[in-house]
Design a protein around this motif. Structure first.
Motif, PDB file in Angstrom:
ATOM      1  N   MET A  35     -29.808  -5.940  29.486  1.00 15.60           N
ATOM      2  CA  MET A  35     -28.552  -5.481  28.921  1.00 15.60           C
ATOM      3  C   MET A  35     -28.514  -5.793  27.427  1.00 15.60           C
ATOM      4  N   SER A  36     -28.065  -4.851  26.620  1.00 16.29           N
ATOM      5  CA  SER A  36     -27.972  -5.040  25.178  1.00 16.29           C
ATOM      6  C   SER A  36     -26.828  -5.985  24.829  1.00 16.29           C
ATOM      7  N   THR A  37     -26.930  -6.547  23.663  1.00 17.70           N
ATOM      8  CA  THR A  37     -25.942  -7.508  23.205  1.00 17.70           C
ATOM      9  C   THR A  37     -24.710  -6.796  22.660  1.00 17.70           C
ATOM     10  N   ALA A  38     -23.549  -7.382  22.935  1.00 16.15           N
ATOM     11  CA  ALA A  38     -22.301  -6.850  22.400  1.00 16.15           C
ATOM     12  C   ALA A  38     -22.215  -7.173  20.909  1.00 16.15           C
ATOM     13  N   ARG A  39     -21.528  -6.323  20.162  1.00 18.52           N
ATOM     14  CA  ARG A  39     -21.325  -6.554  18.733  1.00 18.52           C
ATOM     15  C   ARG A  39     -20.010  -7.295  18.522  1.00 18.52           C
ATOM     16  N   GLU A  40     -20.081  -8.367  17.769  1.00 16.20           N
ATOM     17  CA  GLU A  40     -18.928  -9.226  17.500  1.00 16.20           C
ATOM     18  C   GLU A  40     -18.085  -8.656  16.359  1.00 16.20           C
ATOM     19  N   THR A  41     -16.784  -8.917  16.414  1.00 16.42           N
ATOM     20  CA  THR A  41     -15.902  -8.565  15.304  1.00 16.42           C
ATOM     21  C   THR A  41     -15.904  -9.695  14.279  1.00 16.42           C
ATOM     22  N   LYS A  42     -15.442  -9.381  13.088  1.00 18.84           N
ATOM     23  CA  LYS A  42     -15.239 -10.397  12.058  1.00 18.84           C
ATOM     24  C   LYS A  42     -13.956 -11.149  12.388  1.00 18.84           C
ATOM     25  N   ALA A  43     -13.969 -12.455  12.169  1.00 23.44           N
ATOM     26  CA  ALA A  43     -12.786 -13.285  12.397  1.00 23.44           C
ATOM     27  C   ALA A  43     -11.696 -12.907  11.397  1.00 23.44           C
ATOM     28  N   THR A  44     -10.432 -12.892  11.858  1.00 23.38           N
ATOM     29  CA  THR A  44      -9.332 -12.515  10.981  1.00 23.38           C
ATOM     30  C   THR A  44      -8.140 -13.470  11.051  1.00 23.38           C
ATOM     31  N   ILE A  45      -8.157 -14.407  11.975  1.00 26.50           N
ATOM     32  CA  ILE A  45      -7.034 -15.342  12.103  1.00 26.50           C
ATOM     33  C   ILE A  45      -7.256 -16.501  11.139  1.00 26.50           C
ATOM     34  N   ASP A  46      -6.237 -16.791  10.344  1.00 24.33           N
ATOM     35  CA  ASP A  46      -6.333 -17.877   9.364  1.00 24.33           C
ATOM     36  C   ASP A  46      -6.849 -19.156  10.015  1.00 24.33           C
ATOM     37  N   GLY A  47      -7.847 -19.757   9.386  1.00 28.51           N
ATOM     38  CA  GLY A  47      -8.397 -21.023   9.854  1.00 28.51           C
ATOM     39  C   GLY A  47      -9.475 -20.873  10.909  1.00 28.51           C
ATOM     40  N   GLU A  48      -9.739 -19.668  11.368  1.00 28.63           N
ATOM     41  CA  GLU A  48     -10.780 -19.458  12.385  1.00 28.63           C
ATOM     42  C   GLU A  48     -12.001 -18.796  11.760  1.00 28.63           C
ATOM     43  N   SER A 100     -15.546 -15.197  16.287  1.00 26.12           N
ATOM     44  CA  SER A 100     -15.086 -13.903  16.801  1.00 26.12           C
ATOM     45  C   SER A 100     -14.359 -14.079  18.127  1.00 26.12           C
ATOM     46  N   ARG A 101     -13.254 -13.399  18.267  1.00 31.08           N
ATOM     47  CA  ARG A 101     -12.505 -13.398  19.524  1.00 31.08           C
ATOM     48  C   ARG A 101     -12.733 -12.124  20.326  1.00 31.08           C
ATOM     49  N   VAL A 102     -13.327 -11.103  19.679  1.00 36.62           N
ATOM     50  CA  VAL A 102     -13.496  -9.792  20.311  1.00 36.62           C
ATOM     51  C   VAL A 102     -14.917  -9.298  20.072  1.00 36.62           C
ATOM     52  N   LEU A 148      -6.729  -9.555  15.627  1.00 37.44           N
ATOM     53  CA  LEU A 148      -7.724 -10.442  16.245  1.00 37.44           C
ATOM     54  C   LEU A 148      -9.123 -10.277  15.679  1.00 37.44           C
ATOM     55  N   GLY A 149      -9.423  -9.130  15.106  1.00 31.96           N
ATOM     56  CA  GLY A 149     -10.766  -8.936  14.587  1.00 31.96           C
ATOM     57  C   GLY A 149     -10.951  -7.594  13.914  1.00 31.96           C
ATOM     58  N   LEU A 150     -12.008  -7.507  13.119  1.00 35.44           N
ATOM     59  CA  LEU A 150     -12.417  -6.273  12.459  1.00 35.44           C
ATOM     60  C   LEU A 150     -13.830  -5.941  12.917  1.00 35.44           C
ATOM     61  N   LEU A 151     -13.999  -4.762  13.469  1.00 34.20           N
ATOM     62  CA  LEU A 151     -15.306  -4.319  13.939  1.00 34.20           C
ATOM     63  C   LEU A 151     -15.964  -3.433  12.894  1.00 34.20           C
ATOM     64  N   GLU A 210      -9.815  -2.027  13.261  1.00 34.84           N
ATOM     65  CA  GLU A 210      -8.959  -3.190  13.497  1.00 34.84           C
ATOM     66  C   GLU A 210      -8.664  -3.309  14.985  1.00 34.84           C
ATOM     67  N   PHE A 211      -8.647  -4.553  15.487  1.00 37.05           N
ATOM     68  CA  PHE A 211      -8.241  -4.823  16.869  1.00 37.05           C
ATOM     69  C   PHE A 211      -7.016  -5.720  16.822  1.00 37.05           C
ATOM     70  N   TRP A 212      -5.878  -5.163  17.224  1.00 41.99           N
ATOM     71  CA  TRP A 212      -4.589  -5.851  17.212  1.00 41.99           C
ATOM     72  C   TRP A 212      -4.153  -6.199  18.624  1.00 41.99           C
ATOM     73  N   MET A 213      -3.327  -7.232  18.725  1.00 44.23           N
ATOM     74  CA  MET A 213      -2.727  -7.609  20.013  1.00 44.23           C
ATOM     75  C   MET A 213      -1.305  -8.089  19.729  1.00 44.23           C
ATOM     76  N   SER A 214      -0.410  -7.824  20.669  1.00 44.14           N
ATOM     77  CA  SER A 214       0.945  -8.357  20.506  1.00 44.14           C
ATOM     78  C   SER A 214       0.863  -9.876  20.578  1.00 44.14           C
ATOM     79  N   LYS A 215       1.679 -10.556  19.772  1.00 43.41           N
ATOM     80  CA  LYS A 215       1.664 -12.024  19.762  1.00 43.41           C
ATOM     81  C   LYS A 215       2.017 -12.577  21.141  1.00 43.41           C
ATOM     82  N   GLU A 216       2.910 -11.921  21.837  1.00 45.08           N
ATOM     83  CA  GLU A 216       3.292 -12.364  23.180  1.00 45.08           C
ATOM     84  C   GLU A 216       2.090 -12.327  24.121  1.00 45.08           C
ATOM     85  N   GLN A 217       1.323 -11.249  24.067  1.00 44.07           N
ATOM     86  CA  GLN A 217       0.121 -11.123  24.898  1.00 44.07           C
ATOM     87  C   GLN A 217      -0.921 -12.159  24.486  1.00 44.07           C
TER      88      GLN A 217
END
Length: 137
Positions: free
Chosen positions: A1-14, A17-19, A70-73, A87-94
């Motif tokens: 199986m091929s490797t997944a591509r990581e997003t760039k970190a976008t959350i301050d202080g992190e 990659s989260r995605v 959460l990240g930039l692909l 851009e990969f966005w998520m609601s803060k509640e989620q």
């Protein structure tokens, strides 16, 4: 199986990659970019959410103070030529529910939401999550 591509970190202080996106998701995104131009994702906590992120033409879904980026692909054309970033966005509640998970965007057969741009392709994006302990930044 091929490797997944990581997003760039976008959350301050992190710095991690989260995605990530599977090769199959990247292939579909290249096709969709060719049809719709720049793209974005949003994962909400609404009634129709489930585990399917919504893919829109960039800027079509309005994000605001109740969302977190959460990240930039970085997306290329498959030959190394850059197309741009998604851009990969998520609601803060989620995010409160999913903050201890690594998200991988994959593609499965089946019709997605009528609002997500992959719906006419007979495929849908799907989130696969794994609980992990993220490193301290």
């Amino acid at each position: 199986m091929s490797t997944a591509r990581e997003t760039k970190a976008t959350i301050d202080g992190e710095s991690f990659s989260r995605v990530a996106f599977t090769p199959e998701a990247l292939e579909l995104l290249r096709k969709l970019w060719g049809i719709h131009g720049p793209l974005m994702f949003h994962q909400s906590g609404g009634c129709c959410d489930g585990s399917s992120p919504m893919c829109y033409p960039a800027g079509e879904f309005r994000t605001g103070g109740s969302d977190i980026l959460l990240g930039l692909l970085p997306l290329d054309d498959g030959q190394g030529q850059s197309l741009g970033e998604i851009e990969f966005w998520m609601s803060k509640e989620q995010f409160e529910y999913w903050k201890h998970t690594k998200l991988t965007v994959d593609v499965v057969a089946g019709r997605g939401s009528g609002f997500s741009v992959e719906a006419p392709e007979g495929k849908r994006f799907l989130i696969r999550s794994q609980i992990i302990e993220f490193p301290s930044s």
